[in-house]
Design an enzyme around this catalytic site. Structure first.
Site, PDB file in Angstrom:
ATOM      1  N   CYS A 354      43.986  44.424  40.662  1.00  0.00           N
ATOM      2  CA  CYS A 354      44.126  42.973  40.674  1.00  0.00           C
ATOM      3  C   CYS A 354      45.521  42.563  41.150  1.00  0.00           C
ATOM      4  O   CYS A 354      45.831  42.731  42.320  1.00  0.00           O
ATOM      5  CB  CYS A 354      43.785  42.374  39.312  1.00  0.00           C
ATOM      6  N   HIS A 471      38.572  44.724  37.734  1.00  0.00           N
ATOM      7  CA  HIS A 471      38.992  45.123  36.397  1.00  0.00           C
ATOM      8  C   HIS A 471      37.904  46.006  35.775  1.00  0.00           C
ATOM      9  O   HIS A 471      36.710  45.781  35.986  1.00  0.00           O
ATOM     10  CB  HIS A 471      39.201  43.903  35.502  1.00  0.00           C
TER      11      HIS A 471
END
Length: 538
Positions: A354, A471
């Protein structure tokens, strides 16, 4: 007619029962005790759901329909064996700067508020939002376990409270007060909390749980007797400290505890075969992405904050960040960026997740000041893409397949995305850089036509450097082991089978937590407080 018969008959609009867990302070164990009660009630046959009206956390959870809530409520929903929804945490605050937070309402960002603005302008309207969410949960479930925040005795916050005693009154919930004996002063913290409450609030507290006890409980009995005599309220249980529970934390402050626990269990000098360093960014988010590596027997996992801790890692992980540009500038200031470049240029492995993935590009732009006051900065320039932060946050669950080099077989993966950065590649031929093929998971659950697979992420041709917005990518057991085996092969070590099944281990941890709580808590009295039979639902 019993409650169960009343609910089943459909004749009446019976609402589910409520009970609330509050604490004498933050980090006394409210979230885990709430999860324990959720698991106990669920195993006893009651349809159970968690609820926290307002949570503050950078470690969030994406629901099946692509909405963002606090990770604790996602974890508690998992303990109940149900899909999490935004009703379980209708308001999430994500700190984004000094005295400023992004306010997420029902899973979508509303806007950034500073503390004073939020208190004066938004809290007055938030009450109706959280009450409506709670009612929907009570209409769908037999028991709703509410969790408070911090302490109910914060005098300066009580007039706008929507998460502690006022929430308990709206829910008509008996309140269990939890205190942490490990930090000392447990009796003073309990009695002091009661003294600072209004009489009607004090009356709502139905008992105490003393958490994280170490030692012989008989030596505590005189204090327990005094507490019950002094307050007129029962001690519902003394929970012994439970090491190695292995359920995720919500606060990144727990990372130092994990590090200390690892050193304690393995000795001052760890002797595992793979040394993996995680950069502990100042604004680290969704740090639980790394959790499965803690339980791989060949991995020494370290969190580092300055160049002096670098050592000789086999792989470096750049995790998520709530403020990617500011954390990237911090990497340069600390000298860690230079060390990452030297590590990669000498053939070392590195991963960005991310915000860490965004840092791997050539340029980052934030003209609207979505995350930072810095409008643009150079990235680490490992990949030919630029990142631009937009007002639209992407939150979605995904599934697909991934590989980080041409030799490894693709492994099934699933996870979730939470980001406001958009990646724009600067060259047409991206195929050599794209390690994942993913599609939205939501369409699969809604019986719609599955969305098409799309390329995602970035990887060097040899797979040693890769990044992704996904994630939970390391929660995929086969993919994680493939990556670890690639590190082993680069060191001349034999590959290992994928023996760790992280989700099975997590389910076992929920059961262990529930069994521990059931052993030491007066569950019969807790069921009495709910007005429900302890054995009647099985």
């Amino acid at each position: 007619m019993t409650y169960k018969e009343e609910r089943a008959s459909g004749i009446t609009a019976a609402l589910g029962r409520t009970i609330m867990v509050q604490g004498t302070a933050s980090d006394v164990g409210k979230s885990l005790i709430t999860a324990a009660l959720c698991r106990i009630f669920t195993k006893d046959g009651w349809r159970t759901a968690p609820f926290k009206s307002q949570n503050m956390s950078l470690n969030s959870y994406v629901t099946w329909d692509g909405k963002e809530i606090g990770r604790a409520q996602g974890m508690q929903a998992d303990a109940c064996g149900i899909l999490a929804t935004t009703d379980m945490n209708p308001i999430l605050l994500k700190p984004s700067g000094e005295m400023k937070s992004q306010v997420v309402v029902h899973g979508k960002p509303l806007r950034d508020y500073n503390a004073k603005e939020y208190r004066e302008k938004y809290l007055p309207v938030a009450g109706s939002i959280v009450q409506a969410s709670l009612r929907r949960l009570r209409e769908a479930y037999d028991i709703v376990v509410l969790e408070g925040a911090g302490s109910p005795a914060e005098i300066n916050l009580k007039d706008r409270d929507i998460v502690n005693m006022r929430m308990a009154a709206w829910a008509d919930a008996p309140v269990i007060l939890v205190a942490d004996i490990d930090r000392g002063g447990v009796f003073a913290s309990i009695v002091g909390t009661l003294e600072l409450l209004e009489p009607e609030e004090r009356d709502r507290i139905c008992g105490f749980i003393i958490n994280k006890f170490r030692g012989d409980v008989s030596l505590l009995q005189a204090g327990l007797d005094w507490l019950e005599d002094r307050t007129g309220k029962p001690v519902l249980g003394v929970l012994p400290f439970m090491p190695g529970l292995e359920l995720e934390d919500e606060d990144s402050l727990s990372l130092s505890k994990q590090q200390a626990a690892a050193l304690h269990s393995d000795g001052a000098k760890l002797q595992r075969e793979l040394d993996i360093a995680v950069i502990q960014l100042p604004r680290i988010s969704n740090f639980t992405d790394i959790d499965p590596l803690r339980f791989e027997t060949d991995v020494q996992l370290r969190y580092i904050e300055h160049a002096g801790q670098w050592g000789s890692p086999d792989a470096v992980i750049l995790p998520g960040s709530k403020n990617t540009i500011e954390d990237l500038l911090w990497l340069r200031e600390t000298g860690l960026a230079e060390l990452i470049h030297k590590h990669v240029s000498s053939g070392g492995a590195a991963v960005g997740i991310c915000g860490g993935y965004e840092m791997l590009g050539s340029k980052l732009y934030d003209p609207l000041h979505i995350e930072s006051s810095v409008e643009e900065t150079d990235g680490l320039s490992f990949f030919p893409f630029e990142v631009r932060f937009t007002e639209q946050k992407k939150t979605v669950r995904v599934e697909g397949a991934g590989q980080f080099n041409g030799d490894a077989s693709p492994a099934k993966i699933e996870g979730y995305e939470i980001h406001m950065g958009e990646v724009n590649w600067q060259q047409a031929d991206q195929s050599m850089y794209r390690p994942f093929l993913i599609r939205e998971h939501r369409s699969l659950l809604e019986d719609e036509s599955p969305s098409p697979y799309e390329a995602e992420g970035a990887s060097s041709p040899d797979g040693k450097l890769w990044g992704t917005f996904i994630h939970g990518i390391l929660h995929n057991d086969d993919f994680r082991r493939n990556w670890l085996n690639s590190l082993r092969e680069s060191k001349g070590l034999e590959s290992l089978p994928a023996e760790l099944r992280f989700q099975e281990r997590r389910e076992a941890a929920f059961d262990r937590l529930a069994e521990h709580a059931r052993r030491y808590l007066n569950t019969a009295l807790i069921y009495d407080l709910l007005g429900l039979p302890e054995e009647g639902a099985r």
